[in-house]
Enzyme design. Sequence first.
Site, PDB file in Angstrom:
ATOM      1  N   GLU A   3      13.037   3.886  -0.428  1.00  0.00           N
ATOM      2  CA  GLU A   3      13.522   3.960  -1.796  1.00  0.00           C
ATOM      3  C   GLU A   3      14.622   5.022  -1.861  1.00  0.00           C
ATOM      4  O   GLU A   3      14.583   6.022  -1.140  1.00  0.00           O
ATOM      5  CB  GLU A   3      12.392   4.345  -2.776  1.00  0.00           C
ATOM      6  N   HIS A  23      16.498   4.245  -9.397  1.00  0.00           N
ATOM      7  CA  HIS A  23      15.880   4.251  -8.072  1.00  0.00           C
ATOM      8  C   HIS A  23      15.667   2.825  -7.636  1.00  0.00           C
ATOM      9  O   HIS A  23      15.763   1.894  -8.438  1.00  0.00           O
ATOM     10  CB  HIS A  23      14.599   5.084  -8.038  1.00  0.00           C
ATOM     11  N   HIS A  82      13.660  -0.368  -5.551  1.00  0.00           N
ATOM     12  CA  HIS A  82      12.433  -0.991  -5.050  1.00  0.00           C
ATOM     13  C   HIS A  82      12.890  -2.003  -3.994  1.00  0.00           C
ATOM     14  O   HIS A  82      13.094  -3.171  -4.311  1.00  0.00           O
ATOM     15  CB  HIS A  82      11.683  -1.711  -6.180  1.00  0.00           C
ATOM     16  N   ASP A 118       5.903   5.006 -11.802  1.00  0.00           N
ATOM     17  CA  ASP A 118       7.194   5.358 -12.417  1.00  0.00           C
ATOM     18  C   ASP A 118       6.991   5.755 -13.879  1.00  0.00           C
ATOM     19  O   ASP A 118       7.604   6.712 -14.372  1.00  0.00           O
ATOM     20  CB  ASP A 118       8.160   4.165 -12.363  1.00  0.00           C
TER      21      ASP A 118
HETATM   22 ZN   LIG Z   1       9.671   2.752  -8.804  1.00  0.00          ZN
END
Ligand SMILES: [Zn+2]
Length: 134
Positions: free
Chosen positions: A26, A80, A82, A93
């Site tokens: 990530e 961010h 995935h 999250d």
């Molecule tokens: Zn996430």
Amino acid sequence: MISTLVLSGSLLQEMIVHVDQHAPLEACGVLAGKVDRAEKMIGVLNQAQSPVRFVMDPYEQLHAFDWIEANGLDLVGIFHSHPAGPETVSPTDILEAAYEVVHIVLSRAETHWKARGFWIENNEAHEVVLQITE
Ligand SMILES: [Zn+2]
């Protein structure tokens, strides 16, 4: 809460390049701008170095926030990736969301990245439309 975040196609592409470079881990970063318009992205190191989790490196995060302030902008988003999905923010999250800004998730399906925005408040995620301009 805002329902739409405006950003350029080239800014979206910059985010995709950043997270693609770090996949399958990530990757994360912040978006600077004004109110409902993002103008600049700053990649931040994922301290967790994990394919399923991100923790923004505190030093790089502080450095990014300093840059934003020095340039007269505000923090308008955190993004961010995935790399193995899902398209939406995860329960973690939602739990860990520390800023009232748009949270963008870049998810990957095969080689294609998709971006979705969310506003997280009171432990609930609401979709924010990402309006991509030229
Ligand atoms: Zn996430």
